[in-house]
Design a protein around this motif. Structure first.
Motif, mmCIF file in Angstrom:
data_model
loop_
_atom_site.group_PDB
_atom_site.id
_atom_site.type_symbol
_atom_site.label_atom_id
_atom_site.label_comp_id
_atom_site.label_asym_id
_atom_site.label_seq_id
_atom_site.Cartn_x
_atom_site.Cartn_y
_atom_site.Cartn_z
ATOM 1 N N GLY A 1 28.521 48.389 27.415
ATOM 2 C CA GLY A 1 29.566 47.608 27.239
ATOM 3 C C GLY A 1 30.099 47.140 28.542
ATOM 4 N N PHE A 2 29.875 47.828 29.643
ATOM 5 C CA PHE A 2 30.142 47.346 30.973
ATOM 6 C C PHE A 2 29.259 46.184 31.441
ATOM 7 N N PHE A 3 28.046 46.260 31.225
ATOM 8 C CA PHE A 3 27.195 45.073 31.563
ATOM 9 C C PHE A 3 27.358 43.942 30.972
ATOM 10 N N ALA A 4 27.627 44.263 29.619
ATOM 11 C CA ALA A 4 27.841 43.042 28.668
ATOM 12 C C ALA A 4 29.217 42.100 29.457
ATOM 13 N N CYS A 5 29.948 42.887 29.505
ATOM 14 C CA CYS A 5 31.484 42.491 30.013
ATOM 15 C C CYS A 5 31.467 41.987 31.497
ATOM 16 N N PHE A 6 30.428 42.549 32.194
ATOM 17 C CA PHE A 6 30.366 42.039 33.633
ATOM 18 C C PHE A 6 29.399 40.671 33.509
ATOM 19 N N TRP A 7 28.651 40.439 32.664
ATOM 20 C CA TRP A 7 27.836 39.358 32.486
ATOM 21 C C TRP A 7 28.831 38.290 32.023
ATOM 22 N N PHE A 8 29.730 38.512 31.012
ATOM 23 C CA PHE A 8 30.653 37.546 30.612
ATOM 24 C C PHE A 8 31.643 36.947 31.376
ATOM 25 N N VAL A 9 32.282 38.145 32.125
ATOM 26 C CA VAL A 9 33.076 37.501 33.211
ATOM 27 C C VAL A 9 32.797 36.774 34.162
ATOM 28 N N THR A 10 31.343 37.263 34.984
ATOM 29 C CA THR A 10 30.724 36.461 35.776
ATOM 30 C C THR A 10 30.488 35.146 35.293
ATOM 31 N N LYS A 11 29.978 34.851 34.006
ATOM 32 C CA LYS A 11 29.618 33.639 33.311
ATOM 33 C C LYS A 11 30.766 32.783 33.568
ATOM 34 N N ILE A 12 32.001 33.021 32.854
ATOM 35 C CA ILE A 12 33.026 32.216 32.531
ATOM 36 C C ILE A 12 33.720 31.699 34.003
ATOM 37 N N TYR A 13 33.675 32.608 34.763
ATOM 38 C CA TYR A 13 34.250 32.463 36.205
ATOM 39 C C TYR A 13 33.299 31.677 36.967
ATOM 40 N N SER A 14 32.020 31.602 36.747
ATOM 41 C CA SER A 14 31.204 30.828 37.600
ATOM 42 C C SER A 14 31.235 29.247 37.285
ATOM 43 N N VAL A 15 31.666 28.813 35.936
ATOM 44 C CA VAL A 15 31.609 27.471 35.724
ATOM 45 C C VAL A 15 32.825 26.832 35.637
ATOM 46 N N VAL A 16 33.941 27.339 36.258
ATOM 47 C CA VAL A 16 35.517 26.910 36.246
ATOM 48 C C VAL A 16 35.639 26.621 37.877
ATOM 49 N N LYS A 17 36.073 25.539 38.164
ATOM 50 C CA LYS A 17 36.492 25.061 39.555
ATOM 51 C C LYS A 17 37.550 25.717 39.859
ATOM 52 N N VAL A 18 37.499 26.404 41.110
ATOM 53 C CA VAL A 18 38.644 27.272 41.601
ATOM 54 C C VAL A 18 38.951 26.839 42.806
ATOM 55 N N ASP A 19 40.081 26.299 43.347
ATOM 56 C CA ASP A 19 40.335 25.821 44.690
ATOM 57 C C ASP A 19 40.692 27.053 45.583
#
Length: 645
Positions: free
Chosen positions: A627-645
């Protein structure tokens, strides 16, 4: 290199014959030596006795049966010792195709006025009262007792009882129902004679002699007209519970040989496995699990492809400050999403141990699917699992060190020591206490002191150094790079609704993964505690894959809901959400104990729950890590494609 050598050794053993890796043995009649490497003597080995009413197995000699003290007992591998198997030679000797009728093995004399004889006789009575079962082996095949069951089916049990008991009320227990002559109240009936039928298949084309394809028997009880020269006549051999004085038990056997042209040596286990009608239930379990997986996959796909895709597109199109101020949901917590969790040391240690267990389970089940760890290869499953766990200390140390470093931890010595000793130490302490109870009860399942020292040597001399090596490379490597920066001041989490609070989410998260495995779990518990043969490793491997997918998808789903509620504490929650499946496993094991088993006695009860706690801890680390590794992949994935100033 060690894994490579292990695989090469297994493959070399499998060369030339069927996949489980066991060589066929050729048999021929005495005096016929024209066939090379052909044996005429057939050895019958005896194993430990067990019961569904007790967790305590006992060695064959503990019941004062006829034994052969001259021959040396065969060596046992680590898995056999851990499972309590104690194989030793027996005085039952056969010659191929030489029939025997009512041949005497030995006669046991007892006198209830003698204290030692009374102890032996009382222990034999206890074995019959608790329905302890013999387990005999011929040519690495279990000697089976085949009898008719309901709807005209035949069930072949790889064991047969010592005897049975008629209660004071006249009610027959267990095997006493098979014979109407067993009718004396408060009386024990002893199965002191066996009719053995050995089926063989002649290999004509290759001129390799004959091979044994089945060994079946039928237990019987004979009082014998003359105990010194038994003739398999008279009524059944019985012993009244209140009898005092001298008592003789003559043990005899008959053996016959039958040629079977239909059964091949490579498929000789089929008649045992086919008598266990589990296949249809297994397919139902698989289909049930697949429906859950498809449901979760649809939910995750809907989030990833529709909701999340729209969120990302909208966020990436925001150019003005006014638009940025309208942010809501999971984007608002981008400055806190990778904030180190509380108790990061403990979480990293759990992740390291969980990774070690995950890889061990995957490789073991893969070998089992190939047939290397079949029931014919005794003790191989447990031996493979233990060896792999010892050799996988490096991934455990590496994962624990990497995540502890990413959490900002600096006590690297404490981290590596906890990774090497915490979870294995808890398991070993529980196992050692259970072993002390087994020692006290005189059970064959008690691990000998030498084996205990060997286990500790494997742990301290191989696993611990490998863990240190993995931790060294983990700390030496740069920390995990996160796609977004972490703010210095933590964001305040708003008031949460009931279903987004930590505890309800964690409790709900374990339901679906448990629903995928509970039918398979029933068969696994049956094989452990009801002593049934487990062979469906293909189904088990498929359920393992389904469990990994279900844990991952359920955790990702709940993680997304919590992030939308602006709760960024996902690390421990993702681990506990999947790990809570172990709590459902524990509840099911308690239900199984009270509803399916007839275990009696304080020692057996303590042993059952002691071993169940070990399984629950291992399952908790395994599912939590997924569960941790799945969630870690998910969180890393969605925040890596979002522009953050």
């Amino acid at each position: 290199m060690l894994l490579y050598l292990l695989g090469a050794a297994l493959l070399s053993r499998a060369a030339g014959f069927y996949l489980p890796g066991l060589a066929p043995v050729s048999f021929c009649e005495p005096g016929k030596e024209q066939v090379p490497d052909c044996k005429s003597a057939i050895e019958l080995f005896v194993n430990r006795l067990d019961s569904v009413e007790s967790v305590l197995p006992y060695e064959y000699t503990a019941f004062d049966f006829c034994s052969d003290q001259k021959e040396k007992r065969p060596s046992e591998n680590l898995g056999q010792v851990l499972f309590g198997e104690r194989i030793e030679p027996s005085p039952y000797k056969f010659e191929f195709k030489k029939a025997e009728v009512c041949k005497k093995v030995c006669t046991k004399d007892y006198n209830t006025n003698n204290a030692l004889d009374k102890v032996k006789l009382d222990f034999l009575k206890k074995g019959m009262l608790l329905n302890y079962q013999h387990h005999w082996i011929v040519d690495n095949m279990p000697v089976t007792w085949c009898y008719d069951v309901e709807e005209g089916q035949k069930f072949c049990n790889p064991g047969f009882p010592i005897g049975c008991y008629i209660t004071e009320a006249g009610r027959p227990k267990d095997a006493c129902v098979v014979n109407s002559d067993f009718n004396e109240k408060d009386t024990f009936y002893i199965f002191n004679h066996v009719d053995i039928t050995i089926h063989y298949h002649v290999v004509e084309n290759e001129q390799l002699g004959a091979r044994l394809v089945a060994a079946k028997m039928e237990p019987k009880s004979y009082k014998h007209t003359n105990a010194d020269t038994p003739d398999c006549s008279g009524g059944p051999m019985f012993l009244n519970n209140k009898y005092t004085g001298e008592f003789k038990i003559p043990y005899t056997y008959s053996v016959s040989f039958v040629e079977d042209k239909n059964i091949r040596w490579a498929s000789r286990w089929d008649y045992i496995l086919e008598s266990m009608p589990h296949t249809n239930i297994q397919w139902f379990s698989i289909m049930n699990s697949l429906v859950i997986v498809l449901f979760l996959s649809g939910m995750v796909a809907m989030i990833m492809l529709r909701t999340l895709h729209k969120d990302i597109a909208r966020y990436n199109q925001m150019d003005s400050v006014e638009d940025a101020q309208e942010e809501f949901g999971w984007k608002l917590v981008h400055g806190d999403i990778f904030r180190p969790p509380r108790k990061g040391m403990l979480l990293s240690v759990f992740l390291g141990s969980g990774t070690q267990i995950f890889i061990m389970t995957f490789v073991t089940l893969f070998f089992a699917c190939l047939g290397f760890l079949s029931p014919a290869n005794r003790g191989a499953l447990m031996t493979c699992a233990v060896v792999l766990w010892v050799l996988l200390g490096t991934p455990a140390g590496y994962v624990a060190a990497r995540f502890y470093k990413s959490f900002g931890g600096e006590k690297w010595k404490t981290n590596v020591l906890l990774t090497a000793f915490l979870c294995p130490g808890v398991v070993f302490a529980d196992f050692f206490v259970m072993n002390l109870i087994l020692w006290g009860e005189g059970s064959s399942a008690a691990m000998p002191f030498g084996t205990l020292v060997a286990i500790l040597a494997l742990w301290f001399c191989i696993s611990v150094p490998l863990t240190f090596i993995g931790a060294y490379f983990g700390f030496k490597k740069a920390g995990i790079e996160h796609p977004v920066r972490t703010n210095q001041i933590p964001r305040q989490i708003p008031e949460q609704s009931f279903y987004t609070k930590p505890l309800p989410g964690i409790v709900m998260g374990g339901i679906l993964p448990f629903g995928c495995i509970f039918i398979q779990l029933f068969f696994i518990l049956n094989s452990i505690w009801s002593h049934q043969m487990y062979y469906m490793f293909g189904f088990l491997f498929l359920v393992f894959i389904i469990l990994v997918i279900t844990c991952s998808e359920a955790t990702i789903l709940l993680c997304y809901f919590h992030l939308c509620a602006e709760d960024y504490h996902w690390q421990w929650r993702s681990f506990l959400t999947s790990g809570f499946t172990a709590v459902y496993f524990l509840v099911y094991a308690i239900h199984y104990f009270f509803s399916k088993l007839q275990i009696t006695g304080l020692a057996s009860t303590i042993l059952y729950f002691g071993y169940t706690m070990i399984m629950a801890l291992i399952f908790f680390l395994f599912t939590g890590t997924i569960g941790f590794f799945a969630c870690f992949w998910f969180v890393t994935k969605i925040y890596s494609v979002v522009k953050v100033d």
